[in-house]
Every structure is written in structure tokens, then in C-alpha cells.
Scaffold this active site. Structure first.
Site, PDB file in Angstrom:
ATOM      1  CB  SER A 225       5.765  10.049  16.780  1.00 55.33           C
ATOM      2  OG  SER A 225       4.789   9.577  17.870  1.00 55.33           O
ATOM      3  CB  ILE A 226      10.416   9.434  18.662  1.00 53.36           C
ATOM      4  CG1 ILE A 226      11.523   8.539  19.772  1.00 53.36           C
ATOM      5  CG2 ILE A 226      10.301  10.884  18.971  1.00 53.36           C
ATOM      6  CD1 ILE A 226      13.065   8.911  19.421  1.00 53.36           C
TER       7      ILE A 226
ATOM      8  CB  CYS B 214       8.347  -9.670  -3.515  1.00 51.57           C
ATOM      9  SG  CYS B 214       8.165 -10.705  -5.037  1.00 51.57           S
TER      10      CYS B 214
ATOM     11  N   GLY C   5       5.124   8.502  20.266  1.00 48.87           N
ATOM     12  CA  GLY C   5       4.284   7.475  20.240  1.00 48.87           C
ATOM     13  C   GLY C   5       4.622   5.848  20.658  1.00 48.87           C
TER      14      GLY C   5
ATOM     15  CD  GLU D  48       4.027 -27.207  -7.905  1.00 43.25           C
ATOM     16  OE1 GLU D  48       3.546 -27.427  -6.773  1.00 43.25           O
ATOM     17  OE2 GLU D  48       3.850 -27.645  -8.826  1.00 43.25           O
TER      18      GLU D  48
ATOM     19  NE  ARG E 134       6.608 -21.917  -6.233  1.00 47.43           N
ATOM     20  CZ  ARG E 134       7.162 -20.716  -6.690  1.00 47.43           C
ATOM     21  NH1 ARG E 134       7.001 -19.853  -5.763  1.00 47.43           N
ATOM     22  NH2 ARG E 134       7.610 -20.544  -7.861  1.00 47.43           N
TER      23      ARG E 134
ATOM     24  CB  CYS F  77      -1.088   0.111   1.178  1.00 47.31           C
ATOM     25  SG  CYS F  77       0.051   0.267   2.805  1.00 47.31           S
TER      26      CYS F  77
ATOM     27  CB  CYS G  24      -2.929  -0.019   5.095  1.00 46.93           C
ATOM     28  SG  CYS G  24      -1.227  -0.439   5.830  1.00 46.93           S
TER      29      CYS G  24
END
Length: 1364
Positions: A350-351, A164, A353, A1291, A941, A55, A77
Site C-alpha cells: 500500500s502507498i 533467472c 504502508g 563455463e 562457474r 513464488c 512468500c
């Protein structure tokens, strides 16, 4: 209420367009807005946690005072829509697209074959692009034309937070490195930009890149709007809305807000909202009000003083890192912080947070720990009082509420003192599953102090110690003051270090229920030892741990500092002569088949224009569904209720088994061996079973509403659930394996055992499950149509069977259900039978409500419900001769199938087929497929083959250990001859000339310098006490089977060609090969060879009412089968068109394709041909051969694993597309590494998966792939029964990843040998059970949790004896 806190609207730019939003739900995420309210669908939802990068967007902010634009990546997101007021957002469509042309990043991703399924690609492009433009803004020297200022070292980290599952990352690294000013273009892998004989590639051959990115990231109209705004102080600010978004501009306004009626409702105080992505801290309900404190100036100030840095609490972690890159302490803090979360989370988190999370909850914060070690203090505002206290005191306070505001963090400036001759010491450490972050620490620590020399004893003495530890299973980070006190003023010797470590072990006590608790304590001890041992007299320096947050970048001997992969072998011809990198050997007879062409429609994937199921625009009145699932196994469901909450108010309906229409069935999945119900009714048979579907107006509302469920269970009259294979054996709970599927034994095992010189009795090895982790979770869109029909768009590998399941559930004819699948964002077997449940549930909801219903499972639900690879418990008994020849093997296998048969009866056959890669002499087995109260396990797989290969090599390595010889000698001793191959694989051995495994293995041993490397590893292990290396070479035999497949080729009136096949494009390049095959076949009628023909070919989506008998896309052979059907259909068209062409050629020699088609239309020639390709009985099965070598290094103090090198050689027959096949081989190998090493599928006592997030489940990321990776495809000549002599590639390479597990075993064996003298047990330290997976926690356990203490005791004993 403060007036300034309320603003009416949010204004921002998206890809250069102005958007103004008022009155939106304040909890709306930026991603949700982009995907549902704009035309842009490239930005994807992969996890909703900021943990995958699908995202990622670019956000740009403008400062009118300095006229500067700053750009950074962010997880859309997690980013709230109202927080981007006066920002500019760029998605991948804003870089380039079909209409405006593609950007260089998109073109290079395409040309380096860096996109397979394509679901992660838009996020990758945005991470890479943002890295490029930020590098170009740096003050570095101008790069050569066509390059960025980015350096190779930076390029390799440009997308470090993006996941990925397909490619194995190598081609993405190459695409990114191609922009780097210091790259050697010859080091880049296979691509379409330079020809095979081009020895000196030039940047001019690459798609042109403009310094600065060439994209306007902040439009002028928005700058003007900001400048004309009355209140320039609000520019950096976030908007507010009447619906409940508040944005105080001062501390006074903040307190006015929280003292007003705001707190009477659900309110959330936020800065970046990134905590909403953390499991355990996610939003459990909707919030009606948000207070964004990011605009309070005092919270974002950074003040540098002589005494240290004061950093405002709302400062992002990324900005904090940039600020701290100063002296020793600060730069080490910055380096450690750069391993926290992902770049696109650090840019908005934030640091303050992070510290608040650590204060309020047992959150395993790295930042709190290292700041505690650095002696930080915090400034707090408590209503009208301002307090300055130490961070330690703050962490120990009761959890704060919104009346306490964290204003800033002060980090003192520590120095060495030349007057007192004291030297400053500061180090930080973390043990985590990934080196570059995006992984929570098992333990983290920071050590600070001063060291001075005690002249009398000539030893170092420590003072001013701060020893901080966190994340080990503690409420919050702590300083170990007893240890600090013990060490202060003491001479540092082995004895005093041992005393400190013993005291530390008593102090660091994980809370009950903490996972890997022994590991965490041991790693903490290892870190303290790493810190103290270089300072102590009499302890040989162990070197820094691989996971040290302060690794010296000049120390290239450290595996963690080796450069990332830069080489990539490709294709070799049939006589096995080495071929230069990147070269391919196409066969012109089949042109363009055999050429490494880029993937079909790959640019659409990079630009985000490729349409996946969730990208289809929601029809009018569309509703959204989310499953309610059981959290108990084997229990009656008495009632389903919902908490009283804001989210519950969003529920429109709940659909369950009672809503299945009359004549329909409670069925959610099926296969040859049995059905599985859609809903648990009346009994929930396993944890994770669907009980119903919550319906709401948006997917987020449905997801949140499902969290509100309260399920009442009753277990009366029900026995305990069967959760393990041992319990299944006890209860005789099995699925039957049909006799024709049960594998065939070979020879007489009792005779073989009697002939053996040595026997290993029953020895166990266990393999756990693995989750699919396709980037696109399970998704479907069901649309009711006329006459009681249903159209379902499903992300499925098997639309044909999905159609039948949906029809049976609804009680309607199959012809009333149309299932359409265009492309799938990753499958790996998980979108085969496991996709039916989602498609069927969506269809049932749409059927009941008479409205379209979309379901897009959130990542957590998908992980809990969908299942994965089969866990296997194996016991082997083996007999062998003294020369290493194995005479007999007996296997006992227990396979955990879960609740339904699914495809489990096939797994015994595939496990044994893979294990048969060696000649065992005689082979027998007893296999039980166990029915348990768990989620159904399904094909994944190389199902079964992956487990079987590891079991076989575990046996080989055990034999080698007993005989004290190299495992390779045992492997080669027990390779098949062609005669034994025929005995073990009677239906698939093929001709003797096709048995290439010996040649492959010999070639790999030679080209990888295996013998020299094995010797150098021995020397390395002798020289290094705390780091060990291992190497292993593993062969693979994979039995493939072609299936029947349909195909239709049609030529339209303008000469363009459309092709339909049953196979589904999953990222494996099926469409690409179909396109090439069509061009090859019809090229016989094309006047200019095939020039221009490829562009005329379009592949259509699968549609179960358009092309029937589409079958299952699995087993790696669907591309071949679909190509065979396409070839047949094309040949039918050629037979029809050839007479027309002959007639035309009598009039004119050169007949164009368009002329030919126009004439054929006039003559009423049928220009659509359908074929159904059925492989011959004797030729449908064949064997694939390959081999892989892996070299690893382990850190004995933490168990950290570094993959130094991987080498693969694979027999691809005659590859239909070498670029596609190479990508499949590399990607499957990396996925296999995940299974064997990293991916821990953890369930609770009820069988519910609890490692169900990107935080807990770690697939391979770019920072863990082999540092050097060579993959070579052998084109092994003509295979008469293959489709143009091709072989499967998707595979088989998974099984070769077991070489990493075997190499790891070798490294651990070296470690156990090193410490064998201090090993008190009587058993040989070299023989041990190592299950799958083998993550760093297991590696450390097998090396020994107490090796540091044992080592220090031996040194202490030596010290005492020396003193005497």
C-alpha cells in the site's frame, strides 16, 4: 472487542478447488500453505523477500456488485494466508499440467528453450500469463487470431521483477513476445516451432493461445458463495480467526481493537505485509495477533477533485499508478512509482504502508520523496482527532505508533499559469542499480516549480520551488529549503546554478556509516544540474540523465529507451559462411544428436511438476532445521542462549558438535586437499561458521527461532583474525599448492624485460568475490532408515563425496548412507563442496532425533554461510616494444581462499591458464593461496579462468593506453601462433586445425561491424559531454578436461529404456544430451530411424548406492563424459541384441523394437549394460575458443551503465544440442556481466557478508542485459578425441563477459579525457585502476564526483569574462 472484527474461517479457491481453513497460525504465509498443505509444489521459495519472483501466483478478486473479476500477481512468500479470504489463487499447475494438457505459456516457454534449471520457471509463467490476461481486458483493438492484446513493449516488462540465473533472459523474452500482437515473428530466437528453412513463420505454428488466457481464474462456486454471503460489505475483506487475526471494518472498530487487550501481546498492523520482506524491517519474532486494516472503506477510497487527488492509505501502489496516469505531474509520479520494488510487490503493497515505513524508520522510500516534491499532504486520525498536515511535517514527527492511523494522502493539482506567464516544471529522478526497479535508490529526488521569463535579463526565473531529496543516507526525505530560497527569483545562469549546487552539497550530508556517501551526494548534484541546466542561460543542455524518471520515450537516441533484444544468431557450419538466424546445421550421421531439441522434461518445469528436493513430500514426523552461525571471526563460543520470545517457544532441540556420535567426526566438507569442520567448536574461526542447528516443527519456525539466538564470545588468548590477503602475507598464512598443480612458467622474464622498449612497473587490479545465487538455495532431506542407515536427498553436484562426508560424520560405513539427487535448481559450483554441510547437518539431526529432518536454507543464511568465487589481488609488471609486441609479463597473485583449502589449490592453475590466452613472450608469476578467517571460497562457474581473463585484458589495455593505440591492435599483435600455443598449453593445444581463435576473432570483428562502430563511438563521444560510450573485443581460451564417468542403460520388458549416469542435471541440459545420445546409439536397431525412440528414454536420478563413482558434475565436461559412458553402454547392448535381430530378420525384414526386445528376453539376453568411460591420457584435455564484443554507454552524472550490444562467437566443436549450448553460452555471459559489473559482495569489519539479500545483492535482471545481443555457435568440424566431436559450453563464455568491463573502461577513459583540462592532478587521466566489480558507483567515482562543479566554474569564469 468489536464483533465484526472476528470471523471464524478463511475460504478461498486454489486452482479451482475450494479450501476452507480455520485455526491456522495467523502468521502463516500463502506460500507455506500451498507447499505444505496442498498437492501443488510448483510455486517456489527463492528469497522470502518478494525480490526474485519464484513464488509468484495469480490472485483474483470478485466484486459481486459489478460482477467483475480483477487479477494480479503477488508474492506468495509475503502474502498472509488469512488475507486471501474469498479470493481465487492460480499457480502454474492451474494453467496446465501433464494430466490436463499444458497451457500455451508453458508450451512456448518450453519451445523457446526458456527454462534451464527450471526453478524460476513457474513464477515466470505466472507473471507472463497475468500480463496477458490483463492486456486482453484492455479496450485496445482485437489482435490477430492466436495473439494477445499485449504489445512488444509491454511483453518485455511482463516479468521485470522475476530473476533467472541460468538463461540470460533472452529466450524468456522471446517466449513472452511471441504472444504480442505487434511482434515480428522473424525477430524471435531459436525455437522448435518452425523449421530451419521456413522464411515466413506463422502464428499457427505456435501453441494456440485463446484471447483472455483460456483459464477460469475465478470459479463459479466461489462467486455463488460470495453472493450468498449475508454481508456483501465483507466481500473484499480478509477473514479473521480465533488465533489472532482481526479485520476491523471501520476506524471506530480499529480503535476499539487497539484499546482492548489486543495490544498486550505482540501485534502487527498490516495491509499487504510486504514490509516483512525488507532487510532491516523483517519480522524479528513471530506475531500472535494481526490487525488487517485493508477492509476499512475510508482507507481505500480514491477521490478526484479539481484541486488534486486524495488517495486512501490502503490503496496499493499499482492502483495508485493506474490512477495517476493523468496530467504531467501525476503521470511522472506514476512513472517513477512503477520503478519501486517489483510488479508483484506493488500489487499488494500500500502507498500508506510505504509512507509509514519512511516515517518510522530511515527507510529509503522513493514514494515519500516524490510526494514530498509534489507538495503532498496527509490526513491522520489520532484517536478521536482528525488532522491534515503536510507530508513534510508528518515525516519530521517522532515515529508514530498504532494510535495514529494514516487515512489518506492528498496530491495537489499543479498548473502552469497563463495569466502570469509561468510554466510548471516537474521532474523526478532516481539513481539505482537497475533501471526498471527491484532496487533501492542510492538517491532519489523530485523537483517542482514555476518558471517565468525575466524580460530585462532574458533569463528564466523560478518560483514556488519544491526540491525534495531522499535515500542518500538521511532519516527521511527532506526539502532543501536553503537551495529553494537561494534559487527563487534569481536569473538562471551558470553562476546561479553553481551557487545552488554548492549550497546543496552543504545540505545533503549522509549519516555516518552510509555506504557510497560521496557517490550519493554527487548523483544528487547531477540530478539538480539535469533539472536546472536546460533552463539556465549559457549552459549547453546536457540531456536527461539515463536514470531520469521522466525520460522522453520518443528520444530513441537515449540508450535507456532503445528496444530490448530481438535478434539471436545461432549455428554456423565449419566454413564460417553466415547462416540465417535460427538455423541449425545438424549432422544427420548422429541424428538426433546435434539437433536443437527442447530440454528433457522441460514441460514439467513450466507446469511446476518437476520435483526438486524441497518438493518431496515431508515424511511423517518430519522436523525442520536452520543453522545458528557465528557473527564473529576467531572467537571462543562461551554460550548459546535464546531470547525469551514467541519464536523461541517453537524450538524443539538444538543440535551441535556435542551431538556427533562416538566414532564420528566433526566434518562438514572435504576434498583432496583437506577437510572443513561442520561446526565451529570450541572456536568460531570465521563469521558465518555454523555453530549448531535449531530444530522446529516448520521451516519458518526454525528460521525465526534461529534469529532469537544470543551468542557469548570470548577472544582472550586469541590474536586478531586474518581477514585480508595483506594480513595473510604478514602472518605467512597460506595453503600449500602441490607442485603438480602449480602452473608452469614460460621463457625468461628478465631477458624479456631487457628486450622491451617500454616497461610498466607493478600495477594493481583487484577482483572481489561473487555469490552463486542459484535460485534454489542449499537444501537436504535426511530420513533415518533401518539398520542404522540414512537416506539423504540433497541438492548436490557431488553426491558421491556427500555420501562419504555424511558417513564420516556419523561414524558409519559409506554403504549405510544413500544420497539421492534428481535435479538441482542451479549450481554454478556452489552445490559441489559447499552443499555437503547442509546434507551432513540434516543427517546428523535426523540421526540424533530418529526423525526425518529437512533443511532448506533461507536466502540470507545461504548468502552468509556458503561463500563464493575467490577474491584475487593481482599485481602485474609488463615489458613491451613500441610496436605493441609484449616481451615479458610477471604476475604476483594473492588468492583469498578463506578458512579451508576446499578446491583452492586448483585456482592458480586456472587463473594462469586463462591468462595464457595471449603470447606474453616470457611469463613468470608468484602465486600465494591465502588462508584467512573468512567463509571458504570454492569453485564457481569458470573458477580462476574468469579472474585470469580479466587480468590479462587489463594488461593489454594498459599497454594500449601507454602506446595510445586501439587495444585490439595490441590483442592481435600478441595472439598465439600455433607454435606459441603449444608452448603455453603443451598438454591441451591439440592439432593445428583445431586452433580456431584467429578465425573466430576475425569473423566477429567482421560480422559485428566493429571498426565502423568504434569510429561512430568516437564521434558520439565528441558530440556528447555527459554520456560516453565504449566498445571492446575480448578473446577467450578455456582449458577443459574430461573426467571418468559411469553410465548404465537398461531396456525394460515393454521396450522402454532407462538410463542412469553419474552426472547431475543442473539446468545445463545434461539429461537432454543423454536422451539424444541414447536414441542415436540404439537407433541403429530401431526400424524407423529414431522416430518415437526419444519418447521411450527416461533418465533416472543419481543414487550413490545404485550407480557408484558418480563423480563431480563441474568443469563443463560432465555432459560429454556422461554421453561417452552412455554410448559405451548402448554399444554393449547393441552387441548383445544384434545377433537376436539378425536371426529375426531372416524370418521377417521389418522387425519392430518391441519384437526384438521380447525375443531377447526369451533368449535370456542381459538387457542392462554398465560402462565406466575413462578418457585417454592424451585426449582428456582440450582448449575451447571464443570471442565477445561489448558496447556500453555511461551517464556521467549518475554513473548509470547501459549495455547497448553484445556479440559472441563460440567454437562448440560439433554441438550435441545447439539450443542447449546456445542457452549455456548466453546465460554464462550474462552471469559474467554480473561478476564484472553489478554484484557487490560486501562484508563488515568481522568478515560477515552484509549484502545478503535480494535488496542488497544485484544479479543481472532482464532490464540490464544488452539491448541487442547476437550469439553465434560455430560448428567447427571433426575432433577425433571429443565425444562425437563436441566441446564444452557451460563455463567458457563467462570469461568473455570481461569485454563489458573493458568497454566500460573505454567509456570512462573518454569521460576522463573530456574533463582532463579541469583535472588538477598531474597524472594522466587516461591511466586508472578499475577493479571488479565496477558498478555505477565506481563508474561515477572514476569519471569524477566533482565534474559538474568544475564544469560550472569554467562556464562561470567565461560568463564573468564576457561581462567584462
Amino acid at each position: 472487542m468489536a464483533k465484526a472484527a472476528v470471523v471464524e474461517r478463511v475460504v478461498f479457491a486454489l486452482n479451482g478447488r475450494r479450501y476452507e481453513v480455520a485455526g491456522a497460525d495467523p502468521s502463516t504465509r500463502l506460500l507455506e500453505f500451498i507447499r505444505t498443505q496442498t498437492p501443488f509444489k510448483g510455486t517456489k521459495l527463492g528469497c522470502g523477500e518478494g525480490g526474485c519472483g519464484a513464488c509468484v501466483v495469480l490472485i483474483a478478486k470478485y466484486n459481486p456488485k459489478t460482477d467483475e473479476v480483477t487479477e494480479f500477481t503477488a508474492s506468495s512468500c509475503l502474502t498472509l494466508l488469512y488475507s486471501i479470504h474469498f479470493c481465487s489463487v492460480i499457480t502454474t499447475e492451474g494453467l496446465g499440467n501433464t494430466r490436463d494438457g499444458f497451457h500455451a505459456v508453458q508450451k512456448r516457454m518450453s519451445g523457446f528453450h526458456a527454462s534451464q534449471c527450471g526453478f524460476c520457471t513457474p513464477g515466470m509463467c505466472m507473471s507472463i500469463f497475468t500480463s496477458l490476461i490483463n492486456a486482453d481486458k484492455s479496450k485496445g483493438p482485437e489482435p490477430p487470431k492466436g495473439f494477445s492484446k499485449l504489445k512488444v513493449s509491454e511483453a518485455e516488462k511482463a516479468f521485470s521483477g522475476n530473476l533467472c540465473r541460468c538463461t540470460g533472459y533472452r529466450p524468456i523474452i522471446d517466449a513472452c513476445k511471441s504472444f504480442a500482437s505487434d511482434v515480428d515473428l522473424e525477430d524471435l530466437g531459436l525455437n522448435i516451432f518452425w523449421k530451419k528453412d521456413d522464411k515466413n513463420p506463422d502464428v499457427s505454428e505456435l501453441p494456440s493461445y485463446t484471447l483472455g488466457g483460456g483459464v477460469c481464474t475465478f470459479p463459479d462456486f466461489l462467486k455463488s458463495e460470495i453472493k450468498s454471503s449475508h454481508d456483501h460489505l465483507n466481500v473484499d475483506s480478509t477473514a479473521a480467526c480465533k488465533e489472532g487475526w482481526y479485520h476491523p471494518r471501520s476506524i471506530k472498530e480499529y480503535y476499539e481493537l487497539i484499546n482492548s487487550c489486543v495490544l498486550s501481546d505482540s501485534v502487527k498492523v498490516i495491509i499487504g505485509n510486504t514490509s516483512s520482506g525488507i532487510p532491516g524491517y523483517k519480522d524479528e519474532d513471530l506475531y500472535s495477533k494481526y490487525i488487517d486494516i485493508g477492509g476499512i472503506p475510508e482507507l481505500s477510497n480514491i477521490v478526484k477533485r479539481e484541486s488534486g487527488f486524495e488517495i486512501g492509505a490502503s490503496t496499493t501502489i499499482s492502483r495508485t499508478i493506474e490512477t495517476l496516469k493523468q496530467d504531467m505531474v501525476f503521470s511522472k509520479l506514476a512513472d517513477h512509482m512503477s520503478k519501486v520494488a517489483t510488479p508483484f510487490v506493488r500489487n499488494t503493497a500500500s502507498i500508506g504502508g510505504n509512507i509509514i515505513l519512511a516515517q518510522k524508520y530511515p527507510f529509503p522510500s522513493d514514494i515519500a520523496t516524490i510526494l514530498l516534491g509534489a507538495g503532498a499532504t496527509v490526513c491522520l486520525q489520532v484517536v478521536e482527532e482528525r488532522r491534515q498536515i503536510t507530508l513534510e511535517e508528518f515525516l519530521e514527527q517522532p515515529p508514530v505508533d498504532p494510535t495514529t492511523l494514516l487515512l489518506s494522502i492528498f496530491i495537489p493539482h499543479w498548473n502552469s499559469d497563463s495569466q502570469t506567464e509561468t510554466t510548471l516544471l516537474f521532474e523526478t529522478y532516481r539513481a539505482a542499480p537497475r533501471p526498471l526497479g527491484n532496487a533501492v535508490s542510492y538517491v532519489n529526488c523530485a523537483f517542482l516549480g514555476h518558471a517565468s521569463v525575466d524580460q530585462q535579463s532574458d533569463t528564466l526565473v523560478l518560483s514556488n520551488l519544491h526540491l525534495a531529496f531522499g535515500a542518500y543516507g538521511t532519516e527521511h526525505a527532506i526539502r532543501v529549503k536553503k537551495v529553494e530560497k537561494f534559487l527563487t527569483g534569481k536569473s538562471l545562469t551558470a553562476s546561479s546554478v553553481l551557487g545552488a549546487i554548492q549550497l546543496l552539497r552543504e545540505t545533503i550530508v549522509p549519516m555516518e556509516g552510509t555506504s557510497h556517501s560521496e557517490y550519493r551526494v554527487s548523483a544528487a548534484i547531477g540530478f539538480l544540474f539535469s533539472f536546472l541546466s536546460p533552463l539556465a542561460k549559457g549552459i549547453p543542455q546536457p540531456g536527461k540523465a539515463l536514470t531520469s524518471g521522466s525520460a522522453d520515450s520518443t528520444d530513441t537516441d537515449y540508450a535507456s529507451n532503445m528496444p530490448w533484444p530481438s535478434r539471436r544468431e545461432t549455428i554456423s557450419n565449419s566454413d564460417y559462411k553466415p547462416v540465417a538466424r535460427r538455423e541449425t546445421i545438424p549432422n544427420d550421421d548422429y541424428k538426433p544428436v546435434g539437433e536443437p531439441l527442447k530440454k528433457y522434461a522441460v514441460e514439467l518445469q513450466t507446469s511446476g511438476e518437476a520435483v526438486y528436493v524441497d518438493d518431496i513430500p515431508a515424511p511423517k514426523n518430519c522436523l525442520f532445521g536452520e543453522f545458528i552461525y557465528s557473527t564473529q571471526a576467531l572467537a571462543y563460543v562461551k554460550s548459546i542462549k535464546f531470547k525469551s520470545s514467541l519464536a523461541s517457544e517453537k524450538i524443539i532441540d538444538v543440535v551441535s558438535a556435542k551431538d556427533i556420535p562416538s566414532g564420528g567426526e566433526n566434518i562438514g566438507s572435504t576434498f583432496t586437499y583437506g577437510d572443513e569442520p561442520l561446526f565451529g567448536d570450541p572456536i568460531a574461526e570465521y563469521a558465518g561458521q555454523a555453530l549448531g542447528v535449531v530444530i522446529a516443527e516448520t521451516q519458518r519456525y526454525a528460521d525465526m527461532a534461529a534469529k532469537q539466538v544470543i551468542i557469548e564470545y570470548d577472544t582472550e588468548d586469541l590474536g586478531p583474525p586474518i581477514l585480508t590477503v595483506e594480513e595473510a602475507v604478514e602472518k605467512s598464512s597460506y595453503f600449500e599448492v602441490p607442485p603438480d598443480l602449480y602452473p608452469k612458467e614460460v621463457g625468461d622474464v628478465s631477458k624479456g624485460m631487457s628486450e622491451a622498449d617500454h616497461r610498466i612497473p607493478s600495477t594493481e587490479v583487484k577482483l572481489a568475490s561473487e555469490y552463486y545465487f542459484y535460485m534454489e538455495t542449499q537444501t537436504a532431506l535426511a530420513i533415518p532408515d533401518e539398520d542404522n542407515t540414512m537416506v539423504v536427498y540433497s541438492s548436490s553436484q557431488y553426491p558421491e563425496l556427500a555420501q562419504s562426508v555424511i558417513a564420516r560424520c556419523l561414524g558409519i560405513p559409506f554403504s549405510n548412507v544413500r544420497v539421492i539427487t534428481r535435479r538441482v535448481g542451479g549450481g554454478f559450483g556452489g552445490k559441489a563442496f559447499r552443499s555437503f554441510q547442509v546434507a551432513t547437518a540434516a543427517a546428523l539431526c535426523a540421526y540424533k532425533l530418529r526423525r526425518p529432518v529437512r533443511m532448506f536454507l533461507n536466502r540470507n543464511t545461504d548468502m552468509v554461510m556458503i561463500g563464493g568465487r575467490h577474491p584475487v589481488k593481482a599485481n602485474y609488471s609488463v615489458g613491451f616494444k613500441s610496436n605493441g609486441e609484449i616481451t615479458a609479463l610477471h604476475l604476483e597473485l594473492l588468492i583469498n581462499a578463506g578458512i579451508s583449502p576446499d578446491a583452492s589449490p586448483l585456482i592458480p592453475g586456472t587463473i594462469i591458464s586463462s591468462a595464457k590466452k595471449y603470447n606474453w613472450g616470457a611469463l613468470s608469476f608468484d602465486i600465494k593461496v591465502c588462508k584467512t578467517n573468512n567463509t571458504s571460497k570454492s569453485v564457481m562457474r569458470a573458477p580462476g579462468d574468469t579472474q585470469g581473463s580479466l587480468i590479462a585484458d587489463a594488461v593489454i589495455e594498459h599497454v594500449a593506453t601507454v602506446l595510445s593505440v586501439d587495444a585490439n591492435s595490441i590483442r592481435e599483435k600478441n595472439f598465439h601462433t600455433y607454435d606459441s600455443l603449444q608452448l603455453y598449453y603443451p598438454d591441451s593445444a591439440g592439432e593445428a586445425s583445431t586452433y580456431t581463435l584467429h578465425s573466430i576473432f576475425d569473423r566477429l570483428i567482421s560480422t559485428s561491424s566493429y571498426v565502423d562502430r568504434a569510429e561512430s563511438i568516437k564521434q558520439f563521444n565528441i558530440s556528447n559531454k555527459w554520456r560516453k560510450r565504449g566498445i571492446s573485443c575480448v578473446p577467450g581460451i578455456f582449458r577443459a578436461e574430461q573426467r571418468a564417468a559411469p553410465g548404465r542403460v537398461s531396456v525394460l520388458n515393454d521396450g522402454s529404456i532407462v538410463v542412469e549416469v553419474g552426472g547431475i542435471e543442473l539446468g545445463q541440459g545434461l539429461w537432454t544430451k543423454i536422451q539424444q545420445m541414447t536414441a542415436f546409439a540404439l537407433g541403429k536397431l530401431w526400424p524407423d530411424g529414431i522416430e518415437g525412440l526419444l519418447e521411450r528414454v527416461r533418465i533416472l536420478q543419481a543414487d550413490t548406492l545404485n550407480l557408484i563413482q558418480g563423480g563431480l558434475t563441474a568443469g563443463s565436461t560432465t555432459s560429454e563424459s556422461s554421453c561417452a559412458a552412455t554410448l559405451q553402454a548402448c554399444n554393449m547392448l547393441i552387441d548383445r541384441l544384434k545377433p537376436v535381430l539378425d536371426k529375426l530378420q531372416q524370418q521377417s525384414k521389418n522387425v519392430s523394437w518391441d519384437t526384438l526386445i521380447a525375443q531377447a528376453i526369451k533368449e535370456n539376453v542381459n538387457l542392462s549394460a554398465s560402462a565406466y568411460s575413462v578418457p585417454g591420457q592424451d585426449s582428456s584435455k582440450y582448449l575451447n575458443y571464443g570471442a565477445g564484443i561489448s558496447e556500453v554507454e555511461i551517464d556521467l552524472l549518475t554513473g548509470a551503465i547501459t549495455l547497448l550490444r553484445g556479440d559472441l562467437v563460440y567454437d562448440c566443436g560439433k554441438s550435441l544440442n545447439p539450443a542447449v549450448d546456445l542457452g549455456q553460452i548466453e546465460g554464462s555471459f550474462i552471469q559474467g556481466i554480473g561478476f564484472f559489473i553489478y554484484e557487490e559482495y560486501i562484508t563488515n569489519s568481522d568478515g560477515l557478508m552484509i549484502s545478503n539479500s535480494t535488496w542488497d545483492y544485484k544479479i543481472p535482471s532482464v532490464d540490464i542485459i544488452p539491448k541487442k545481443f547476437n550469439a553465434e555457435i560455430l560448428n567447427t568440424g571433426y575432433h577425433k578425441n571429443r565425444v562425437l566431436s563436441s566441446k564444452a559450453s557451460g563455463e567458457p563464455a563467462v570469461v568473455l563477459a570481461s569485454s563489458v568491463h573493458c568497454a566500460l573502461r573505454e567509456a570512462i577513459r573518454a569521460a576522463r579525457k573530456e574533463f582532463a583540462n579541469s583535472n588538477g592532478s598531474g597524472s594522466s587521466p587516461l591511466g586508472f585502476q578499475m577493479d571488479v566489480p565496477a558498478p555505477m558507483t565506481l563508474v561515477k567515482e572514476l569519471c569524477g564526483f566533482d565534474i559538474v562543479e568544475k564544469y560550472l566554474r569554467s562556464l562561470s569564469t567565461y560568463e564573468r569574462s564576457a561581462e567584462e
